[in-house]
Design an enzyme around this catalytic site. Sequence first.
Site, mmCIF file in Angstrom:
data_model
loop_
_atom_site.group_PDB
_atom_site.id
_atom_site.type_symbol
_atom_site.label_atom_id
_atom_site.label_comp_id
_atom_site.label_asym_id
_atom_site.label_seq_id
_atom_site.Cartn_x
_atom_site.Cartn_y
_atom_site.Cartn_z
ATOM 1 C CG ASP A 298 -2.055 0.950 1.139
ATOM 2 O OD1 ASP A 298 -2.199 1.573 0.068
ATOM 3 O OD2 ASP A 298 -2.800 1.093 2.110
ATOM 4 C CB THR A 300 -1.410 5.639 3.051
ATOM 5 O OG1 THR A 300 -1.779 6.473 1.949
ATOM 6 C CG2 THR A 300 -1.448 6.431 4.345
ATOM 7 C CG ASP A 568 -1.327 0.804 7.410
ATOM 8 O OD1 ASP A 568 -2.070 0.685 6.413
ATOM 9 O OD2 ASP A 568 -0.826 1.889 7.763
#
Length: 817
Positions: A298, A300, A568
Amino acid sequence: MPVQAVAGLSSTEVAQRVREGRVNTAPAHPSRTVLQILRANVFTTFNALLGGLLAVILVVAPLQDATFGLILVINAAVGVVQELRAKRTLDRLAILAAPRATVIRDGTPRELDPSKLVVDDLLEVGPGDQVVVDGEVIEARSLEVDESMLTGEADPQPKAPGDRLLSGSLVVGGSGRYQAQQVGAEAYAAQLAAQARRFRVLKAEMQRDIDRLLRRVAIALVPAALLLVWGQQRAGLAWRQATQRSVAGVVPMVPEGLVLLVSVALAVAIIRLGRRRCLVKELAAVEVLARVTVICVDKTGTLTDGQLAVDGLYPLPNPDIHPPAQPHQHEVHEQDPQRHPHPQPDRQDNPAEILGALAHADDHPNATLAILAATYPAPADWEVSELIPFSSERKWSAASFGPRGAFVLGAPEMLLDRDSPVLRASQARAADGQRVLLLAVLARADPADTLTADHVHPDAVTPLALISLRERLRADAADTVGWFLRQGVEIRVLSGDSPVTVGAVAQRVGVPRADQPFDASHLPAEDAEGLTRIMQEHTVFGRVTPQQKRDMIAALKRVGHVVGMTGDGVNDVLALKDADLGVAMGSGAPATRAVAQVVLLDGSWSTLPALVAEGQRVIANLERVANLFLTKTVYAILLAVVIGTAGATYPFLPRHFTVVSAVAIGIPGFALAVAPARQPIRGRFLGRVIRFAVPTGAVIGISVLIAYVLTRGQPESQRQFVCLLTLMALSLVVLARVARPLTRPRIALVAGLAVLAALPLVLAPVRLFLDLQEAPLHSLLAAALVALAGSVMVMLVSREPASAASAGDAADAGTFP
């Protein structure tokens, strides 16, 4: 406005909802219970094979013949201890990361555990608070929410009354109140996590191959055991002795030491990784780390740290403003040829001072103003006389500082004419993935008028500077991407953010073909082949939904990739579960930590190269020593078949094979398993090992049979002595072959083991324990000749052992282990 939206629920209303079951009781995370962990590590094929043989030998033979049972106990204990350790760590992490909620009840705010919330509860949130249930915004004061954990979209989302808040999001600016609507399993985050509810036991290639081998051995055990029992009875042995010799022939068919070595070596690797703040929940995850061919990340939280940072302050040429007091990175060369018609106050300020004043003017700054406030200090003697707070609808804020003038800060497209050169310059920077703000002087016909939104329009704005903000890259992101690319591991960036923004970030960290980002909203919905083709052609994807991440993982796996996924947020849960290996950040959502096999406790993505390197080292060395164990399986099967068919007495007791396994296989196997090795792991494990073990094991088995025939007519204990020495000598030759290159430390290892193997020759107590009788000299010479001939044949028939001469061995030839 309803009373509930002002004073919250009353105690009576809360009690009523609790009785109705409308409480925020979240489902348990998908981790195994202690009972499940025990069952998974105790009731295995390996334990069933050895356990059955152990039970038999305890009945019919002396206790020293049951020493192989220790391997069974140790192997199960290693797996249980590791999983329990991981479970305890995750449980503690969940407690530390558990959010709290401020709820209004009976008109009074109080702090509660989120599990005690009920439907219609009124909750207060401010900067840094987590939204713990789904609900509707009732009041909003410049409220901005980061939903990247759910959607992957990095930009804070403004929220107004009537807007929806989703559990798992984070308040990054302003404050407000919202009313709980969906709680427990009905919440959005809980629904995503529920799709990954079932625990998935990780199966790596080597583990699958070993399980497959054990199943085949189990099939062969029954007829081999019956053949041996029949053969021993034909040899004239009583049933107890026949059973004892039969077990002696069957036990070495099971590569029990290999199963134990794999468990212990992986456990040692997990301990090493734990020192790097990395929690590996399953032993097999170490192997999968070493075999990953594509890693999906990912943006971010992985490539960036999720925070914006000021990338540059670009003053605009303006004769009414003195040159800036500090140097700045660049200048925007486009300027409006028409001077602003409004006269400006005489100022000695520079853009940095003005930004500092504006950023500190609002007591409830949004995320962007907070970043500016952290970058530019508040100037002395600047007092706010009037303030228009930021509005997500207007996309700007303004403030007046008395005689110093009024200023506005916001989106250029909201403050400038469409044909403004400054607007074109800002759009060019936005296309590069930056967020661009305009700082401008605000002119009023009468400065004494109260500052209102009506004063802010293009004709009243004189641009002073452009401010660009970028997502802050992790300091180690570029180095980590470069390491993976050098290892031949491909990178895919999957983000819910804008493709342009994702592509710009990916380019900055060196992801190949990042200049061609793909908008996932255009992905074919039902065309699996089309999706697979796109996944191979592009490396960066924006606007990716959680379900699309899952489909992308499946597409990569369809073409043979071993896929690792890092994430996350709750939006990553489905992909983490479906990937061959899921890696979660320790600071991420609890659901991601629960489904991932690896948790980076410090959230540092740069830990991954060390993880992969450790996996490569362990697996390369385990493939090396697997040659030793499977060679033993091959000659054990050969001896059982020939001896059983011939009706001869089996030449070994169970304790004899325990000694051979320890001296020539187990001890050196553990030493070699921790030796340096640096190489990517590719191809099939079992096929490579079989090509080495079958011819080598056949040579050893035939050599032992020759030694047995040459000692015909001698006492059984003497024949066993000769056969044992022959077997031990050839096993050490195989060890030397596998341990190449033979550096001085490895030569010392093999020599030391040879001395240990010779103890039955010189020590009577050792011969007594092994139930052996010293053979005459001519028998020992015959054994030596057979061993010498067998050694030559081993060198001729054995191919280069798998992973035996890695680049890491050459680089680290002077060190061992």
